[in-house]
Design a protein around this motif. Structure first.
Motif, short mmCIF file in Angstrom:
data_model
loop_
_atom_site.label_atom_id
_atom_site.label_comp_id
_atom_site.label_asym_id
_atom_site.label_seq_id
_atom_site.Cartn_x
_atom_site.Cartn_y
_atom_site.Cartn_z
N TYR A 13 0.81 -1.22 0.00
CA TYR A 13 0.00 0.00 0.00
C TYR A 13 0.84 1.28 0.00
CZ TYR A 13 -3.61 -3.40 0.75
OH TYR A 13 -4.42 -4.47 0.59
N LEU A 14 1.76 1.43 0.95
CA LEU A 14 2.56 2.66 1.00
C LEU A 14 3.59 2.67 -0.13
CD1 LEU A 14 3.02 3.08 4.86
CD2 LEU A 14 1.24 4.00 3.37
N ALA A 127 -10.52 -0.62 -3.30
CA ALA A 127 -10.47 -1.75 -4.23
C ALA A 127 -10.00 -3.03 -3.54
CB ALA A 127 -9.57 -1.42 -5.42
N ALA A 128 -9.16 -2.88 -2.52
CA ALA A 128 -8.64 -4.04 -1.78
C ALA A 128 -9.53 -4.39 -0.59
CB ALA A 128 -7.22 -3.76 -1.32
N ASN A 129 -10.66 -3.67 -0.46
CA ASN A 129 -11.59 -3.89 0.65
C ASN A 129 -10.89 -3.72 2.01
OD1 ASN A 129 -14.17 -4.33 1.62
ND2 ASN A 129 -13.86 -6.54 1.81
N ARG A 130 -10.09 -2.65 2.13
CA ARG A 130 -9.32 -2.40 3.36
C ARG A 130 -9.91 -1.21 4.12
NH1 ARG A 130 -4.56 -5.08 4.44
NH2 ARG A 130 -5.07 -4.23 6.49
N LEU A 133 -7.92 0.12 7.06
CA LEU A 133 -6.87 1.11 6.83
C LEU A 133 -7.48 2.50 6.62
CD1 LEU A 133 -4.40 -0.87 4.53
CD2 LEU A 133 -4.20 -0.41 6.98
N ILE A 134 -8.62 2.56 5.97
CA ILE A 134 -9.28 3.86 5.75
C ILE A 134 -9.74 4.45 7.08
CG2 ILE A 134 -11.30 4.98 4.71
CD1 ILE A 134 -11.01 2.88 2.41
N ASP A 135 -10.24 3.61 7.97
CA ASP A 135 -10.75 4.07 9.26
C ASP A 135 -9.66 4.34 10.29
OD1 ASP A 135 -13.30 3.84 8.24
OD2 ASP A 135 -13.67 1.87 9.14
N ALA A 136 -8.45 3.93 10.02
CA ALA A 136 -7.36 4.03 11.01
C ALA A 136 -7.01 5.47 11.32
CB ALA A 136 -6.13 3.30 10.50
#
Length: 136
Positions: A13-14, A127-130, A133-136
Motif C-alpha cells: 500500500y505505501l 479496491a482491496a476492501n481495506r 486502513l481507511i478508518d485508522a
C-alpha cells in the motif's frame, strides 16, 4: 495496535502509492526534477521504501541501490494516515511524530504533488476492501 500486519502490507500500500506516482508520466517528471531520493523508514512494522525520483524508481526493503538525500522516520500508521490526507507532514515534523534528515525544504515543496495522490490511495484501499486502513 498497528494497522498493517506485516512489512509486505506496507510495501503493497505505501510502496504501491509511490509506484503509481512513478507510472504517471506528468507527475513522475515533476518529481524527477526535484532531485530528491527519499528513503522512508517505517516502524510498526519495520519497513523501508526508497523513492529515487530522478530515476523514477521505487525500491522496497532494506537493500536499496540508491543513496537517499532525504530520509523520513515514522510509524507505518502515520504513513497510512498521511496518504489519507489526515496528517499534515510539516506539523508532524514540528511535533516530532515524523523525523526528517536531509534537505527537508525540497521535500516540503513536493507535498502539493503528493496531495494529488490522496484520492488514488483511498481508491486503492477501497479496491482491496481495506476499510480498516481507511478508518485508522
Amino acid at each position: 495496535m498497528a494497522v498493517f500486519t506485516d512489512e509486505n502490507e506496507v510495501y503493497t500500500y505505501l510502496g504501491g502509492i509511490f509506484q503509481r506516482a512513478m507510472e504517471q508520466d506528468a507527475l513522475a517528471d515533476k518529481l524527477a526534477i526535484s532531485g530528491v531520493i527519499l528513503r522512508i523508514h517505517y516502524t510498526d512494522p519495520n519497513a523501508k521504501i526508497t523513492v529515487d525520483m530522478p530515476n523514477k524508481v521505487v525500491e522496497t526493503g532494506p537493500d536499496s541501490s540508491a543513496t537517499p538525500n532525504v530520509e523520513l522516520f515514522m510509524t507505518a500508521d502515520t504513513g497510512n494516515r498521511f496518504w489519507l490526507g489526515k496528517v499534515n507532514l510539516t506539523m508532524a515534523m514540528a511535533r516530532g511524530t515524523v523525523r526528517a534528515k536531509g534537505p527537508v525544504p525540497k521535500l516540503i515543496k513536493l507535498i502539493p504533488q503528493a496531495k494529488n495522490l490522496f484520492p488514488e490511495y483511498r481508491s486503492m484501499l477501497d479496491a482491496a476492501n481495506r476499510q480498516d486502513l481507511i478508518d485508522a
